[in-house]
Enzyme design. Structure first.
Site, PDB file in Angstrom:
ATOM      1  N   SER A 146       0.873  -1.177   0.000  1.00 25.35           N
ATOM      2  CA  SER A 146       0.000   0.000   0.000  1.00 25.35           C
ATOM      3  C   SER A 146       0.906   1.222   0.000  1.00 25.35           C
ATOM      4  O   SER A 146       2.071   1.124   0.411  1.00 25.35           O
ATOM      5  CB  SER A 146      -0.845  -0.001   1.281  1.00 25.35           C
ATOM      6  OG  SER A 146      -1.402   1.288   1.508  1.00 25.35           O
ATOM      7  N   TYR A 159      -1.830  -1.258  10.585  1.00 26.02           N
ATOM      8  CA  TYR A 159      -1.899  -1.444   9.123  1.00 26.02           C
ATOM      9  C   TYR A 159      -0.617  -0.925   8.467  1.00 26.02           C
ATOM     10  O   TYR A 159       0.013  -1.616   7.661  1.00 26.02           O
ATOM     11  CB  TYR A 159      -3.127  -0.704   8.595  1.00 26.02           C
ATOM     12  CG  TYR A 159      -3.386  -0.876   7.115  1.00 26.02           C
ATOM     13  CD1 TYR A 159      -4.078  -1.976   6.630  1.00 26.02           C
ATOM     14  CD2 TYR A 159      -2.946   0.078   6.197  1.00 26.02           C
ATOM     15  CE1 TYR A 159      -4.328  -2.128   5.272  1.00 26.02           C
ATOM     16  CE2 TYR A 159      -3.186  -0.062   4.845  1.00 26.02           C
ATOM     17  CZ  TYR A 159      -3.880  -1.169   4.383  1.00 26.02           C
ATOM     18  OH  TYR A 159      -4.118  -1.317   3.037  1.00 26.02           O
TER      19      TYR A 159
HETATM   20  C1  BGC Z   1      -6.272   1.460   2.122  1.00 20.37           C
HETATM   21  C2  BGC Z   1      -7.391   2.289   1.560  1.00 20.37           C
HETATM   22  C3  BGC Z   1      -6.930   3.728   1.336  1.00 20.37           C
HETATM   23  C4  BGC Z   1      -5.618   3.771   0.562  1.00 20.37           C
HETATM   24  C5  BGC Z   1      -5.057   5.175   0.446  1.00 20.37           C
HETATM   25  C6  BGC Z   1      -5.061   1.597   1.234  1.00 20.37           C
HETATM   26  O1  BGC Z   1      -4.016   0.835   1.715  1.00 20.37           O
HETATM   27  O2  BGC Z   1      -6.686   0.108   2.193  1.00 20.37           O
HETATM   28  O3  BGC Z   1      -8.474   2.262   2.461  1.00 20.37           O
HETATM   29  O4  BGC Z   1      -7.914   4.428   0.608  1.00 20.37           O
HETATM   30  O5  BGC Z   1      -4.672   2.943   1.187  1.00 20.37           O
HETATM   31  O6  BGC Z   1      -5.037   5.862   1.664  1.00 20.37           O
END
Ligand code: BGC
Length: 261
Positions: A146, A159
């Site tokens: 991410s 996360y």
């Molecule tokens: C998350 C999303 C978020 C994106 C940008 C991702 O890793 O799961 O919920 O919109 O990151 O912030």
């Protein structure tokens, strides 16, 4: 006619019943791969993806997989190998955002759940498939991270920690595997329209705020991630290992510096 780039390859895409995983599974099948689909709770949606793969003339396998549970992972991967054969491509896509809250507020079990699925889960899947890839001298592991492997996010510390951990796992493993023929790459999506963030794209106010964070000024679509994933796992990316490829509409390019400063 040219052979399709993934013709004859066998791919596993975890969490492929919806969102980015579903789009990647379909893109790999379109490029010629046979695909193992997995789901944690949405069996019907997963079976639908498997049907679409079969409709393209590829083989598909579909079963439940909780990546955080080592014993179910053992069963899942044994069944994949039995049904489809030796796995060439592993896409570690399954992930959760978990309970939102500041570190001062969340419980140990909330923290553990996010780390177990998002960081320990990929390790469990890799551990299962890597010996076979090394023995055959080829394979690709694609870790879906991410933008939050580098962008801090209040209320989502577990996360972010898991995604940053996955990125560093990618880099360290690439060194371990330098002579093996196995590549390890991470793909970091930005804000993509999936069930994980529907609370944002369904709310005009939240969406307006999100757009200020993205130079391209819009949320991404799953196909825009899947198209890149398809290249990263193919031989077109043969010189790529130990890095993160970020696909985020410019989110990591400091949007608020587009003017002033
Ligand atoms: C998350 C999303 C978020 C994106 C940008 C991702 O890793 O799961 O919920 O919109 O990151 O912030």
């Amino acid at each position: 006619m040219n052979e399709l780039p993934l013709q004859g390859r066998i791919a596993v895409v975890t969490g492929s019943d919806s969102g980015i995983g579903r789009a990647i599974a379909l893109a790999l099948a379109e490029a010629g791969a046979d695909v193992a689909i997995s789901f944690r709770s949405k069996q019907e949606s997963a079976e639908e993806v498997a049907e679409k793969v079969r409709a393209m003339g590829r083989r598909a396998f579909c079963a439940r997989l909780d990546v955080s549970a080592a014993d179910t992972a053992d069963q899942y991967f044994e069944a994949v190998t039995r049904e489809l054969g030796q796995v060439d491509i592993l896409v570690n896509n399954a992930g959760i955002d978990g309970k939102t809250g500041d570190v001062a507020e969340i419980g140990i079990e909330d923290w553990d759940q996010v780390i177990n699925v998002n960081l320990r889960g990929p390790f469990i899947c890799i551990r299962k498939l890597l010996p076979g890839m090394i023995a055959r001298g080829k394979g690709v592991i694609l870790n879906i991270t991410s933008v939050h492997e580098v962008i801090p996010w209040a209320g989502h510390t577990a996360y972010c920690a898991a995604k940053a951990g996955m990125a560093m796992m990618t880099r360290s493993m690439a060194l371990e595997l330098k002579d093996s023929g196995v590549r390890v790459v991470a793909l970091a999506p930005g804000a993509i329209r999936t069930p994980i963030n529907h609370d944002v794209w369904e709310d005009p106010q939240k969406m307006a705020d999100l757009k200020t964070k993205i130079p391209l000024g819009r949320i991404g679509e799953v196909e825009e991630i899947a198209r890149i994933a398809r290249v990263l796992v193919s031989d077109d990316a043969s010189y790529l290992t130990g890095v993160t490829v970020t696909v985020d509409g410019g989110m990591t390019a400091y949007a608020n510096f587009s003017k002033g400063g």
